[in-house]
Scaffold this motif. Structure first.
Motif: not given
Length: 361
Positions: A40-46, A100-101, A332-341
């Motif tokens: 999930l998104p980190s606390s810092e990201e949120l 997220c996808q 909607s590219c696939k990144a290294t993490r599931p949640y992309v900002e």
């Protein structure tokens, strides 16, 4: 070629079970119904970029790309700072958005969609794989030093829970609800489902700019544009009140376009132009996706009518917006993490010049 239709989102009450992750909901308020249940998104990201305090969940839209297998399930999440002091005109520093996808065949959900009926048990949910904050439902890396069970995203939410009742609850860990604080509902936004429906405009000639402006000026002269404190005032009156802040023709186009469906809280119009509330402060240069380099495109916007349902007004000191605009990677590219900002812009109403107020035009 199939005509692209704008989809409008409307608030609906729904049972809590229907808003679980397994049903891929579009929703407002409460805890997020995370799509990917890990990483999930980190606390810092949120955190808010202004006060560096934790954001809370505003809304999410289930928006799959049917032509891409890796986007068979796709949801966009919007978070906002609860502190009204962080809400500045035409500044989105207090808002963050993530997409997220997942492919149809994934580790969390069955290949076939679930029956839309109350399940016998909860899950799957992000709480099965992570320690989540009892207040906001985000990652909870911090733990209560007393009961060693309650988890939090931040010291701010830990202090909020302590003052709200965990101080007494902490003494009896056996009765503690580990995943959700019974006090979180007092802090989070009210929870609703968002139902998306195609916009069906009334047939007929669209009003010219001159006609729209004359209609607005007539409202000003008639005295119908006044402040309303009555909670029961209808949405059309609310929209007229907004017009008292605005003089440019773009706002009149905005008001005319949404007049038939004033209850809309979301407009989904991927790949096209947003419905601006003002001719000023447009998002001029949207940066490309940092993961694939492709352009970002407009996807959807959150409408001002949602504020009515959030119950955030507090004697003029509250979060506010004219509209919140979400731009996402067009591939909607696939990144290294599931949640992309992704990118979010906030556009507010342009104020009436004082000379206009004095003339009443």
């Amino acid at each position: 070629m199939t005509e692209v239709v704008v989809e409008l989102g409307f608030i609906e009450k729904a049972p809590t079970w229907k808003l679980q992750s397994r049903f891929f909901p579009s929703k407002v308020g409460g805890h997020p119904a995370w799509l990917a249940l890990k990483d999930l998104p980190s606390s810092e990201e949120l955190t808010c970029r202004r006060c560096i305090k934790p954001l809370i969940f505003l809304c999410q839209l289930y928006a799959p790309f049917h032509h891409k297998e890796e986007c068979f399930h796709r949801t966009v999440f919007v978070f906002v700072c609860r502190d009204s002091g962080c809400c500045q005109d035409n500044d989105s520093s207090n808002i963050r958005v993530f997409r997220c996808q997942l492919p149809r065949d994934n580790e969390f959900y069955p290949y076939e969609p679930p029956k839309e009926e109350k399940p016998e048990s909860d899950g799957p949910c992000a709480g099965d794989f992570n320690n989540l904050c009892r207040i906001c439902g985000a990652l909870g890396p911090k733990v209560c030093g007393g009961c060693k069970m309650a988890r939090y995203c931040s010291k701010e939410h830990q202090a909020l829970d302590w003052k709200s009742g965990h101080k007494a609850e902490c003494k009896d860990p056996g009765s503690l609800s580990k995943k959700t604080s019974p006090f979180s509902s007092k802090f989070l936004f009210p929870e609703f489902e968002v139902e998306l429906e195609p916009e069906e405009l009334e047939a007929g000639r669209e009003k010219s700019d001159e006609e729209v402006m004359k209609e607005y000026q007539d409202l000003l002269r008639s005295g119908q544009v006044t402040h309303q404190d009555d909670d029961d005032s209808d949405t059309e009156v609310d929209l007229v009140n907004m017009a008292s802040k605005e003089t440019d023709k773009q706002f009149q186009k905005f008001r005319t376009r949404i007049k038939e469906f004033p209850d809309q809280v979301v407009r989904y119009d991927r790949g096209r132009e947003p419905l601006w509330v003002s001719s000023e402060n447009h998002a001029m240069e949207v940066p490309p996706c940092p993961h694939c380099g492709e352009p970002r495109q407009f996807e959807f916007q959150v409408m001002p009518q949602l504020l009515v349902h959030l119950k955030v007004d507090n004697m003029g000191h509250s979060i506010d917006w004219g509209t919140v605009l979400i731009y996402s990677c067009q591939e909607s590219c696939k990144a290294t993490r599931p949640y992309v900002e992704e990118i979010v812009y906030k556009q507010d109403y342009s104020p009436i010049p004082s000379v206009m107020k004095n003339q009443g035009t």
